[in-house]
Design an enzyme around this catalytic site. Structure first.
Site, PDB file in Angstrom:
ATOM      1  N   ASP A  99       0.864  -1.177   0.000  1.00 30.03           N
ATOM      2  CA  ASP A  99       0.000   0.000   0.000  1.00 30.03           C
ATOM      3  C   ASP A  99       0.905   1.233   0.000  1.00 30.03           C
ATOM      4  OD1 ASP A  99      -2.261   1.647   0.482  1.00 30.03           O
ATOM      5  OD2 ASP A  99      -3.162   0.087   1.726  1.00 30.03           O
ATOM      6  N   ASP A 201      -2.881   4.769  -2.254  1.00 29.77           N
ATOM      7  CA  ASP A 201      -3.869   5.369  -1.365  1.00 29.77           C
ATOM      8  C   ASP A 201      -4.209   6.808  -1.762  1.00 29.77           C
ATOM      9  OD1 ASP A 201      -5.095   5.093   1.492  1.00 29.77           O
ATOM     10  OD2 ASP A 201      -4.045   7.010   1.619  1.00 29.77           O
ATOM     11  N   GLU A 258      -6.688   4.027  -5.364  1.00 29.87           N
ATOM     12  CA  GLU A 258      -7.929   4.432  -4.705  1.00 29.87           C
ATOM     13  C   GLU A 258      -8.295   5.806  -5.235  1.00 29.87           C
ATOM     14  OE1 GLU A 258      -9.561   4.915  -0.160  1.00 29.87           O
ATOM     15  OE2 GLU A 258      -7.713   5.908  -0.737  1.00 29.87           O
ATOM     16  N   HIS A 334     -11.223  -2.308   4.263  1.00 27.03           N
ATOM     17  CA  HIS A 334     -11.047  -1.960   5.676  1.00 27.03           C
ATOM     18  C   HIS A 334     -11.687  -0.622   6.039  1.00 27.03           C
ATOM     19  CE1 HIS A 334      -8.117   0.146   3.365  1.00 27.03           C
ATOM     20  NE2 HIS A 334      -7.865   0.936   4.387  1.00 27.03           N
ATOM     21  N   ASP A 335     -12.281   0.071   5.080  1.00 26.55           N
ATOM     22  CA  ASP A 335     -12.928   1.362   5.358  1.00 26.55           C
ATOM     23  C   ASP A 335     -14.448   1.263   5.282  1.00 26.55           C
ATOM     24  OD1 ASP A 335     -10.472   2.658   5.487  1.00 26.55           O
ATOM     25  OD2 ASP A 335     -10.466   3.103   3.346  1.00 26.55           O
TER      26      ASP A 335
HETATM   27  C1  NOJ Z   1      -7.733   5.601   2.545  1.00 29.83           C
HETATM   28  C2  NOJ Z   1      -7.442   4.411   3.405  1.00 29.83           C
HETATM   29  O1  NOJ Z   1      -8.072   3.287   2.846  1.00 29.83           O
HETATM   30  C3  NOJ Z   1      -7.941   4.757   4.786  1.00 29.83           C
HETATM   31  O2  NOJ Z   1      -7.952   3.643   5.649  1.00 29.83           O
HETATM   32  C4  NOJ Z   1      -7.081   5.856   5.324  1.00 29.83           C
HETATM   33  O3  NOJ Z   1      -7.605   6.289   6.565  1.00 29.83           O
HETATM   34  C5  NOJ Z   1      -7.051   7.066   4.376  1.00 29.83           C
HETATM   35  N1  NOJ Z   1      -6.915   6.694   3.003  1.00 29.83           N
HETATM   36  C6  NOJ Z   1      -5.908   7.975   4.719  1.00 29.83           C
HETATM   37  O4  NOJ Z   1      -4.681   7.409   4.341  1.00 29.83           O
END
Ligand code: NOJ
Length: 564
Positions: A99, A201, A258, A334-335
């Site tokens: 990541d 990310d 992302e 995970h979000d």
């Molecule tokens: C996206 C990530 O998936 C998330 O978990 C993170 O808090 C934010 N970006 C900041 O890096």
């Protein structure tokens, strides 16, 4: 299937290492825990593992606040453990995907410590510093994604620094070529270690607008979500092409970025030959309950009305990526909340709901991404107090909900639904203590249902979600439907049906049909072309053409006789 690259004909599994398997008794998962479970991952047809960040970090945002881009956090193990994981993975045909969190670093990164020490420091302009407004307040009214101002004051410099996320995650200044080179060097360090790709990310935030101005407030706090002010600023693609040229190009790896908010018509600039990345995570199917932006308090919650929308946005993504690049199919990470809660009401049969998602995941066009625990059918948690939650965004959104006039009970309900901790509870391996995740005290409570939903129980049960995922993985990767599922084109069927999702994949002289009922009623459909099709998979025994029982899913295959 020779036209496809290795990552287009495999499944990817996302590991949240802190919650995967603890081999030391610390209560936190570690790299050796991932190595120990590589054979388990093989049973799911996994050819790549996306590891969320394992770098040294103060863990304010569970590793997304990085203090050293080329190290390993001691809580996860050592660089030797990482090298062993990469090597053991390779022996089993599983490559590690790192990541890259390059929009920001931790405020404990030596670059930031130096940058904040004075305006004359070596790293002075490695971050984004601005003077206060004449009245001493923050330079703009931007709200960080986790809540609160996106600016924090620094006494030593008498300036504010910008953070799209938490105060402990200062944004890096990509305008500075030295910053960009340092980040590329770090990524190349991991390529030299033999990783199989990168998940990148929050990439849409790296380019900031030339001028910083206040935005129209979107809530009672007088602030505006920073996303709407800085995401996808023109010029971002110049940075990204340089990134591609200096890092990704020429390697047998994949990249998945992302990228919230990239429109389908812009896709060709972002992915594929002319673009930058191989795949983009876009969130149209994850944001169905957020028509008014990202504030949890303004979300709509579940209603059956999201199903037609889900059908529509998934189809749009399938069409868009048929022309450009390749689609990463995902329904959890995970979000996000657990998918059985996302697309189904609480009253739904959870096992059938989980299998329905497995059917979508394994029959759409693209590369399936399984998030840890999804293959067990894990569900959301609901803890009694906000204090029980670790996730930084849950706290920010809880406070915002209170500020918007919600009662504490209403605000907690919102956290129950959207908290990122829903997906971060420890992996459920066994029926034993702490679900076999740790011999110590788990950093986040284990879900109370672990005795029923765990690998040990589910592996023995042919009807379990896990056994179904394993069968679906085989279906996807080997056997008569594999060519169609991996290479076939996509056609939406029954577009007007409010509760059945249906689509056809077609390759050569074969078609594969997927049908899923998202409701608690029997639903009927008319699809004459299914005549003569053979059943490939069903989630309830004795399925029949023309109707689906509550929450039922089926997959059929048909020889069309002529190659198309
Ligand atoms: C996206 C990530 O998936 C998330 O978990 C993170 O808090 C934010 N970006 C900041 O890096």
């Amino acid at each position: 299937m020779n036209d496809l690259k290795w990552w287009q004909k495999t499944n990817v599994y996302q590991v949240y290492p802190k919650s995967f398997l603890d081999t030391t008794g610390s209560g936190m998962g570690d790299l050796n825990g991932v190595t120990e479970k590589l054979d388990y991952l093989n049973t799911l047809g996994v050819g790549a593992v996306w590891l969320t960040p394992v770098y040294p970090s103060p863990m304010v945002d569970n590793g997304y606040d990085i203090a050293d881009f080329t190290g390993i956090d001691p809580s996860y193990g050592t660089m030797a453990d990482m090298e062993r994981l990469i090597a053991e993975g390779k022996r089993r045909g599983i490559r590690m995907v790192m990541d890259l969190v390059y929009n920001h670093s931790s405020d404990k990164h030596p670059w930031f410590i130096d940058s904040k020490s004075s305006r004359d420091s070596e790293h002075s302009d490695w971050y984004i510093w601005r003077d206060a407004k004449p009245d001493g307040s923050a330079p703009t009214n931007w709200r960080s994604i986790f809540g609160g101002s996106a600016w924090t004051w620094c006494e030593a410099r008498q300036q504010y620094y910008l953070h799209t996320f938490a105060e402990a995650q200062p944004d890096l200044n990509w305008e500075n070529p030295q910053v960009r080179q340092a980040l590329y060097d770090a990524a190349n360090f991991w390529l030299d270690k033999g990783v199989g790709g990168f998940r990148i990310d929050a990439i849409v935030y790296i380019k900031k607008p030339a001028e910083f101005v206040d935005g129209e407030p979107d809530s009672d706090d007088g602030m505006v979500n920073i996303h709407s002010m800085i995401a996808n600023t023109p010029g971002i693609l110049d940075f990204l092409h340089e990134f591609k040229e200096k890092v990704f190009q020429g390697h047998d790896i994949f990249t998945v970025a992302e990228a919230n908010g990239i429109e389908p018509e812009d896709l060709d600039k972002w992915v594929g030959e002319k673009g930058v990345f191989d795949m983009l995570f876009e969130f149209s199917h994850m944001n169905l309950e957020f028509p008014h932006g990202e504030l949890w308090s303004q979300a709509t919650g579940y209603s059956p009305a999201i199903i037609p929308r889900l059908k529509q946005v998934l189809s749009a993504s399938q069409f868009a990526t048929a022309q450009n690049g390749w689609y990463p199919i995902f329904f959890e990470n995970h979000d996000q909340m657990r998918c059985v809660n996302h697309y189904f009401p609480f009253t739904a049969d959870r096992i059938l709901a989980a299998k329905a998602v497995a059917v979508m995941l394994m029959t759409l066009r693209g590369t399936p991404f399984i998030y840890e625990g999804q293959e067990l059918g894990l569900a959301n948690v609901a803890w009694g107090s906000i204090e029980n939650y670790n996730d930084i965004s849950s706290h920010g959104q809880y406070d915002l909900a209170l500020a918007e006039g919600k009662t504490p009970a209403e605000a907690l309900d919102i956290v129950h639904r959207y908290s990122r901790d829903n997906a971060r509870t420890p992996m459920q391996w066994t029926r034993g203590k702490n679900a076999g995740f740790t011999t110590g005290t788990p950093w986040l409570p284990v879900h109370e249902d672990f005795r029923q939903q765990c690998v040990e129980t589910e592996a023995l049960d042919e009807d379990s979600v896990l056994s179904f995922y394993r069968r679906m993985a085989r279906l996807r990767l080997y056997g008569e439907a594999a060519g169609v599922l991996q290479q076939g084109d996509y056609t939406e069927l029954l577009p007007e049906h409010p509760s059945i999702m249906a689509f056809k994949r077609r390759f050569g002289c074969r078609s594969v049909y997927t049908l899923i009922n998202f409701t608690d009623r029997a639903e009927f459909y008319d699809l004459p072309e299914l005549t003569g099709a053979k059943l490939l998979a069903e989630t309830i025994p004795d399925s029949a053409h023309g109707s689906l029982r509550p929450w039922e899913s089926v997959i059929y295959i048909k020889e069309t006789g002529e190659a198309i």
